[in-house]
Write a protein that holds these residues in place. Structure first.
Motif, mmCIF file in Angstrom:
data_model
loop_
_atom_site.group_PDB
_atom_site.id
_atom_site.type_symbol
_atom_site.label_atom_id
_atom_site.label_comp_id
_atom_site.label_asym_id
_atom_site.label_seq_id
_atom_site.Cartn_x
_atom_site.Cartn_y
_atom_site.Cartn_z
ATOM 1 N N VAL A 105 0.848 -1.189 0.000
ATOM 2 C CA VAL A 105 0.000 0.000 0.000
ATOM 3 C C VAL A 105 0.887 1.244 0.000
ATOM 4 N N ASP A 106 0.504 2.214 -0.820
ATOM 5 C CA ASP A 106 1.200 3.496 -0.846
ATOM 6 C C ASP A 106 0.447 4.448 0.073
ATOM 7 N N VAL A 107 0.854 4.498 1.329
ATOM 8 C CA VAL A 107 0.151 5.367 2.284
ATOM 9 C C VAL A 107 0.285 6.835 1.910
ATOM 10 N N THR A 108 1.355 7.196 1.223
ATOM 11 C CA THR A 108 1.568 8.608 0.884
ATOM 12 C C THR A 108 0.505 9.118 -0.087
ATOM 13 N N ALA A 109 -0.105 8.232 -0.855
ATOM 14 C CA ALA A 109 -1.167 8.646 -1.778
ATOM 15 C C ALA A 109 -2.417 9.093 -1.030
ATOM 16 N N GLU A 110 -2.535 8.689 0.221
ATOM 17 C CA GLU A 110 -3.709 9.030 1.038
ATOM 18 C C GLU A 110 -3.425 10.158 2.019
ATOM 19 N N TRP A 111 -2.254 10.751 1.945
ATOM 20 C CA TRP A 111 -1.902 11.830 2.866
ATOM 21 C C TRP A 111 -2.586 13.117 2.414
ATOM 22 N N GLU A 112 -3.818 13.276 2.836
ATOM 23 C CA GLU A 112 -4.600 14.434 2.430
ATOM 24 C C GLU A 112 -5.520 14.838 3.572
ATOM 25 N N TRP A 113 -5.544 16.111 3.863
ATOM 26 C CA TRP A 113 -6.474 16.682 4.830
ATOM 27 C C TRP A 113 -6.539 18.175 4.559
ATOM 28 N N GLN A 114 -7.284 18.881 5.367
ATOM 29 C CA GLN A 114 -7.522 20.305 5.148
ATOM 30 C C GLN A 114 -6.228 21.067 4.840
ATOM 31 N N HIS A 115 -6.186 21.740 3.700
ATOM 32 C CA HIS A 115 -5.054 22.556 3.234
ATOM 33 C C HIS A 115 -3.820 21.740 2.845
ATOM 34 N N PHE A 116 -3.927 20.428 2.805
ATOM 35 C CA PHE A 116 -2.784 19.590 2.435
ATOM 36 C C PHE A 116 -3.216 18.546 1.416
ATOM 37 N N ASP A 117 -2.430 18.436 0.348
ATOM 38 C CA ASP A 117 -2.601 17.351 -0.608
ATOM 39 C C ASP A 117 -1.325 16.505 -0.545
ATOM 40 N N PRO A 118 -1.332 15.294 -1.124
ATOM 41 C CA PRO A 118 -0.168 14.413 -0.986
ATOM 42 C C PRO A 118 1.181 15.038 -1.373
ATOM 43 N N PRO A 119 1.298 15.755 -2.492
ATOM 44 C CA PRO A 119 2.614 16.345 -2.800
ATOM 45 C C PRO A 119 3.078 17.353 -1.737
ATOM 46 N N LYS A 120 2.157 18.162 -1.246
ATOM 47 C CA LYS A 120 2.515 19.155 -0.228
ATOM 48 C C LYS A 120 2.898 18.469 1.080
ATOM 49 N N VAL A 121 2.201 17.398 1.422
ATOM 50 C CA VAL A 121 2.520 16.653 2.653
ATOM 51 C C VAL A 121 3.916 16.046 2.544
ATOM 52 N N ARG A 122 4.199 15.404 1.403
ATOM 53 C CA ARG A 122 5.522 14.789 1.220
ATOM 54 C C ARG A 122 6.630 15.840 1.326
ATOM 55 N N LYS A 123 6.437 16.969 0.688
ATOM 56 C CA LYS A 123 7.441 18.043 0.719
ATOM 57 C C LYS A 123 7.625 18.575 2.136
#
Length: 179
Positions: A105-123
Motif C-alpha cells: 500500500v502506498d500510504v503517501t497517496a492518502e496523505w490528504e487533509w484540510q489545506h494539504f494534498d499528498p505532494p505538499k505533505v511529502r514536501k
C-alpha cells in the motif's frame, strides 16, 4: 484507532510540553531557551518515526495472524525487524517504500487533509526531517562581536510541525484502516 496512534498521541505530548515550557519563560526568553524548541522538534519527529515503525509492525502482525509461528510468519517478521533496524529519518519516500514493501500500500497517496494534498505533505515532511537533522547535528555557532544567528526552529514552526504531524498520523491511520 490503532495502538500505534495511541502511542503517538502520548509521545507527541513531549514536544507539546517543551513548547509549553518555552511559552512559560519570561519574555523575551533567555538566549539558551532556543534549545527547548530544537528539542521539541526532535521529539515531535521521533514520535512520528516511532509511529511509522509501530504502525507497519502492527499491520504486518495482523496480516500474519494465520501464519504466526510458521516458517513464513517468522521469515516475514524477521525481514521486517531487519528493515526497521535500518529505518531512520522517515522521509516520505522511505515511509512509502516501507509500507509498500510489507503491505503493498502506498500510504503517501492518502496523505490528504484540510489545506494539504499528498505532494505538499511529502514536501513538508521531508523538509521537517531535514530540519530535525540540522537541529540534532548543528547548533548555532557563537561568533564574537557578530549578531546572533537566527534560531533554527521558531516557536510558530514548532507549533505548526506538531499540528502537521498529528494530521499526518491521522491520515496514515485512516489509509491503513481502509485495507
Amino acid at each position: 484507532m490503532s495502538k500505534s496512534k495511541i502511542t503517538f498521541e502520548s509521545s507527541i505530548k513531549d514536544a507539546e510540553d517543551l513548547l509549553g515550557h518555552f511559552d512559560s519563560m519570561p519574555k523575551p526568553p533567555p538566549e539558551n531557551a532556543e534549545v527547548l524548541k530544537r528539542a521539541g522538534l526532535v521529539m515531535a519527529l521521533t514520535a512520528w518515526e516511532t509511529y511509522v515503525e509501530d504502525r507497519v509492525r502492527e499491520e504486518v502482525q495482523a496480516r500474519l495472524r494465520v501464519v504466526n509461528g510458521s516458517y513464513v510468519g517468522k521469515f516475514v517478521t524477521g525481514r521486517l525487524e531487519d528493515e526497521l533496524r535500518r529505518f531512520h529519518n522517515p522521509t516520505s519516500e522511505k515511509t512509502k517504500k516501507l509500507f509498500f514493501d510489507f503491505l503493498e500500500v502506498d500510504v503517501t497517496a492518502e496523505w490528504e487533509w484540510q489545506h494539504f494534498d499528498p505532494p505538499k505533505v511529502r514536501k513538508t515532511l521531508d523538509e521537517l526531517i531535514t530540519k530535525r537533522g540540522d537541529a540534532v547535528h548543528r547548533s548555532r555557532p557563537a561568533t564574537a562581536g557578530a549578531p546572533p544567528a537566527p534560531h533554527l526552529v521558531k516557536r510558530e514552526d514548532l507549533e505548526k510541525s506538531i499540528r502537521f504531524l498529528k494530521g499526518l498520523v491521522e491520515a496514515t491511520d485512516r489509509a491503513l484502516a481502509m485495507l
